[in-house]
Every structure is written in structure tokens, then in C-alpha cells.
Design an enzyme around this catalytic site. Structure first.
Site, PDB file in Angstrom:
ATOM      1  N   GLY A  50       0.768  -1.235   0.000  1.00 50.83           N
ATOM      2  CA  GLY A  50       0.000   0.000   0.000  1.00 50.83           C
ATOM      3  C   GLY A  50       0.800   1.287   0.000  1.00 50.83           C
ATOM      4  O   GLY A  50       0.320   2.324  -0.444  1.00 50.83           O
ATOM      5  N   GLU A 104       4.823   3.681   5.917  1.00 49.44           N
ATOM      6  CA  GLU A 104       3.530   2.964   5.904  1.00 49.44           C
ATOM      7  C   GLU A 104       2.476   3.791   5.178  1.00 49.44           C
ATOM      8  O   GLU A 104       2.511   5.016   5.224  1.00 49.44           O
ATOM      9  CB  GLU A 104       3.054   2.748   7.349  1.00 49.44           C
ATOM     10  CG  GLU A 104       3.423   1.402   7.945  1.00 49.44           C
ATOM     11  CD  GLU A 104       2.480   0.287   7.500  1.00 49.44           C
ATOM     12  OE1 GLU A 104       1.802   0.432   6.469  1.00 49.44           O
ATOM     13  OE2 GLU A 104       2.426  -0.733   8.198  1.00 49.44           O
ATOM     14  N   ASP A 108      -3.832   1.701  11.239  1.00 49.03           N
ATOM     15  CA  ASP A 108      -5.230   1.497  11.608  1.00 49.03           C
ATOM     16  C   ASP A 108      -5.259   0.948  13.042  1.00 49.03           C
ATOM     17  O   ASP A 108      -5.256   1.718  13.995  1.00 49.03           O
ATOM     18  CB  ASP A 108      -5.831   0.535  10.568  1.00 49.03           C
ATOM     19  CG  ASP A 108      -7.301   0.252  10.763  1.00 49.03           C
ATOM     20  OD1 ASP A 108      -7.978   1.045  11.409  1.00 49.03           O
ATOM     21  OD2 ASP A 108      -7.781  -0.781  10.258  1.00 49.03           O
ATOM     22  N   LYS A 136      -5.402   6.443  11.718  1.00 53.89           N
ATOM     23  CA  LYS A 136      -6.769   6.439  12.256  1.00 53.89           C
ATOM     24  C   LYS A 136      -6.676   6.282  13.776  1.00 53.89           C
ATOM     25  O   LYS A 136      -6.680   5.154  14.284  1.00 53.89           O
ATOM     26  CB  LYS A 136      -7.559   5.259  11.693  1.00 53.89           C
ATOM     27  CG  LYS A 136      -7.795   5.255  10.195  1.00 53.89           C
ATOM     28  CD  LYS A 136      -8.644   4.030   9.835  1.00 53.89           C
ATOM     29  CE  LYS A 136      -8.790   3.823   8.366  1.00 53.89           C
ATOM     30  NZ  LYS A 136      -9.451   2.535   8.036  1.00 53.89           N
ATOM     31  N   PHE A 157     -13.159   3.425   5.944  1.00 52.61           N
ATOM     32  CA  PHE A 157     -12.329   2.645   5.027  1.00 52.61           C
ATOM     33  C   PHE A 157     -12.059   3.451   3.761  1.00 52.61           C
ATOM     34  O   PHE A 157     -12.991   3.865   3.064  1.00 52.61           O
ATOM     35  CB  PHE A 157     -13.004   1.312   4.671  1.00 52.61           C
ATOM     36  CG  PHE A 157     -12.056   0.379   3.992  1.00 52.61           C
ATOM     37  CD1 PHE A 157     -11.131  -0.349   4.731  1.00 52.61           C
ATOM     38  CD2 PHE A 157     -12.057   0.258   2.614  1.00 52.61           C
ATOM     39  CE1 PHE A 157     -10.221  -1.191   4.098  1.00 52.61           C
ATOM     40  CE2 PHE A 157     -11.148  -0.589   1.973  1.00 52.61           C
ATOM     41  CZ  PHE A 157     -10.241  -1.313   2.716  1.00 52.61           C
ATOM     42  N   VAL A 158     -10.795   3.679   3.483  1.00 52.87           N
ATOM     43  CA  VAL A 158     -10.419   4.500   2.326  1.00 52.87           C
ATOM     44  C   VAL A 158      -9.652   3.681   1.293  1.00 52.87           C
ATOM     45  O   VAL A 158      -8.981   2.703   1.634  1.00 52.87           O
ATOM     46  CB  VAL A 158      -9.590   5.737   2.754  1.00 52.87           C
ATOM     47  CG1 VAL A 158     -10.428   6.702   3.558  1.00 52.87           C
ATOM     48  CG2 VAL A 158      -8.344   5.334   3.541  1.00 52.87           C
ATOM     49  N   ARG A 170      -5.882   0.602  -5.916  1.00 54.56           N
ATOM     50  CA  ARG A 170      -4.548   1.132  -5.600  1.00 54.56           C
ATOM     51  C   ARG A 170      -4.069   2.171  -6.600  1.00 54.56           C
ATOM     52  O   ARG A 170      -3.296   3.056  -6.276  1.00 54.56           O
ATOM     53  CB  ARG A 170      -3.504   0.003  -5.587  1.00 54.56           C
ATOM     54  CG  ARG A 170      -3.666  -1.010  -4.489  1.00 54.56           C
ATOM     55  CD  ARG A 170      -2.377  -1.831  -4.378  1.00 54.56           C
ATOM     56  NE  ARG A 170      -2.552  -3.044  -3.597  1.00 54.56           N
ATOM     57  CZ  ARG A 170      -2.553  -3.104  -2.276  1.00 54.56           C
ATOM     58  NH1 ARG A 170      -2.414  -2.004  -1.568  1.00 54.56           N
ATOM     59  NH2 ARG A 170      -2.695  -4.255  -1.649  1.00 54.56           N
TER      60      ARG A 170
HETATM   61  P1  IMP Z   1      -3.115  -2.115  10.941  1.00 58.68           P
HETATM   62  O1  IMP Z   1      -2.156  -3.287  11.019  1.00 58.68           O
HETATM   63  O2  IMP Z   1      -4.469  -2.475  11.482  1.00 58.68           O
HETATM   64  O3  IMP Z   1      -2.564  -0.850  11.525  1.00 58.68           O
HETATM   65  O4  IMP Z   1      -3.396  -1.861   9.428  1.00 58.68           O
HETATM   66  C1  IMP Z   1      -2.401  -1.577   8.567  1.00 58.68           C
HETATM   67  C2  IMP Z   1      -2.705  -2.076   7.175  1.00 58.68           C
HETATM   68  O5  IMP Z   1      -4.100  -2.359   6.979  1.00 58.68           O
HETATM   69  C3  IMP Z   1      -2.365  -1.009   6.185  1.00 58.68           C
HETATM   70  O6  IMP Z   1      -1.021  -1.085   5.784  1.00 58.68           O
HETATM   71  C4  IMP Z   1      -3.342  -1.285   5.069  1.00 58.68           C
HETATM   72  O7  IMP Z   1      -2.805  -2.241   4.180  1.00 58.68           O
HETATM   73  C5  IMP Z   1      -4.551  -1.876   5.748  1.00 58.68           C
HETATM   74  N1  IMP Z   1      -5.605  -0.859   5.983  1.00 58.68           N
HETATM   75  C6  IMP Z   1      -5.987  -0.302   7.149  1.00 58.68           C
HETATM   76  N2  IMP Z   1      -6.967   0.594   6.983  1.00 58.68           N
HETATM   77  C7  IMP Z   1      -7.223   0.608   5.658  1.00 58.68           C
HETATM   78  C8  IMP Z   1      -8.130   1.375   4.833  1.00 58.68           C
HETATM   79  O8  IMP Z   1      -8.921   2.244   5.283  1.00 58.68           O
HETATM   80  N3  IMP Z   1      -8.074   1.108   3.500  1.00 58.68           N
HETATM   81  C9  IMP Z   1      -7.239   0.198   2.937  1.00 58.68           C
HETATM   82  N4  IMP Z   1      -6.371  -0.513   3.666  1.00 58.68           N
HETATM   83  C10 IMP Z   1      -6.353  -0.317   5.018  1.00 58.68           C
END
Ligand code: IMP
Length: 179
Positions: A50, A104, A108, A136, A157-158, A170
Site C-alpha cells: 500500500g 507505511e 489502523d 486512524k 475505510f479508504v 490502488r
Molecule cells: P493495521 O495493522 O491495522 O494498523 O493496518 C495496517 C494495514 O491495513 C495497512 O497497511 C493497510 O494495508 C490496511 N488498511 C488499514 N486501513 C485501511 C483502509 O482504510 N483502507 C485500505 N487498507 C487499510
């Protein structure tokens, strides 16, 4: 930026942030990185997939000597965090004694960084910081220090600008949010 809704798989998304809006945040981040790492030849470790678009645009604005490497992790299925992180592609560079900046796309729950940061620190770098385009805060479940944050966004969710919904979206230059 078009006001039209777009459809990816079974979901609709509306325009959220045009690319031009992101570039101001990138300029500010790069300015801080240029000042903070002026004499340290940092190694930017881009977390695929991403972060590829963010990393490209950010690093074009970083003017100090630096190096770039990639790691790949997967933590997501659909729009809900699985809570599982799997390292798919490891780091080949010798990072001992180096100043690392993990790049990153979005933080999230913080699960990905909670997994990655201790593993990076175990390799003996001089320092490790995080640069993320989006954060977030309302979703965060782990204590992770984020020194460089582009934009804080609500718990929506974006997609677009590197971020996907099950593989799609993407390539969109602007950011869209699920309706
Ligand atoms: P985390 O491990 O929960 O912090 O999430 C990190 C990963 O989840 C990011 O690198 C994204 O690949 C994916 N992610 C989290 N939120 C979103 C979103 O709103 N859209 C798309 N991918 C997301």
C-alpha cells in the site's frame, strides 16, 4: 476530481481527498525528514504494497542522502482487520547501526507495526521511526510511536493512492471513502 461514486467489487466509494490535498502533507513531512536526518543517511524501509505511491511521492521530496528498501506484509482481508500479520518478503539490507524510517500507507489498529517494529529493532539499527501517510487514531489498539504522520483521518475505510479494497483501487490518484 470527479464527484461520481466509484464501485470496487461490491462496495461504493465517494471522493474524499484529492491528490493535491495530500501533496501539502507530503511537503511538510519531507521538510521535517530533511531537517531531522540531514547527516544520518537514513534507510527508508517501505512497507509494501500500500505504501508504494506515498513512498514514491514522499521520497521525491526528500533531498538528503538516503537509501530505500522494501518489506512486504499482509494483514487485511476485505475491510476488516484480520488481526493477523504475515511477513511475506523480508529485508535483505544490513540494517545494523542504520537509521531506519518505516514508510507505511496507513496505521489502523497498529497490528502491522506492533509486529514489524520489534523485528526491525532486533536487527540492531541505530534508530527506528515511522512515517505514515494516514493514521486512524480511533482504531489504534497497540502502543506504537508515530513520529511522522501525514494526515489523521476518522475510522472509515479508504481506497486509492496505493490503498486497496481486496486488490482494487490502488491505482487511483485520489483517495475515496466507502459510503
Ligand atoms: P493495521 O495493522 O491495522 O494498523 O493496518 C495496517 C494495514 O491495513 C495497512 O497497511 C493497510 O494495508 C490496511 N488498511 C488499514 N486501513 C485501511 C483502509 O482504510 N483502507 C485500505 N487498507 C487499510
Amino acid at each position: 476530481m470527479s464527484e461520481l461514486l466509484i464501485t470496487l467489487h461490491d462496495k461504493q466509494f465517494r471522493p474524499y481527498l484529492p491528490a493535491e490535498h495530500l501533496y501539502g502533507a507530503l511537503d511538510a513531512l519531507a521538510q521535517r525528514l530533511n531537517a531531522d536526518y540531514a547527516d544520518r543517511r537514513p534507510l527508508f524501509v517501505v512497507v509494501l504494497t500500500g505504501a508504494f505511491m506515498f513512498a514514491a511521492d514522499l521520497l521525491k521530496r526528500v533531498s538528503i542522502p538516503c537509501e530505500i528498501a522494501f518489506v512486504r506484509v499482509a494483514s487485511y482481508e476485505g475491510t476488516g482487520s484480520s488481526g493477523l500479520v504475515q511477513e511475506v518478503l523480508g529485508l535483505r539490507e544490513d540494517v545494523a547501526g542504520r537509521h531506519l524510517i518505516l514508510v507505511e500507507d496507513i496505521v489502523d489498529t497498529g497490528t502491522t507495526l506492533h509486529y514489524l517494529l520489534p523485528r526491525m529493532r532486533a536487527l540492531g539499527p541505530a534508530s527506528v521511526e515511522v512515517a505514515t501517510l494516514f493514521f486512524k487514531p480511533a482504531s489504534l489498539r497497540h502502543d506504537v510511536a508515530l513520529r511522522y504522520v501525514g494526515l489523521e483521518i476518522p475510522n472509515d475505510f479508504v481506497v486509492g493512492y496505493g490503498l486497496d479494497y481486496d486488490g482494487l483501487g490502488r491505482n487511483l490518484p485520489d483517495v475515496y471513502v466507502a459510503v
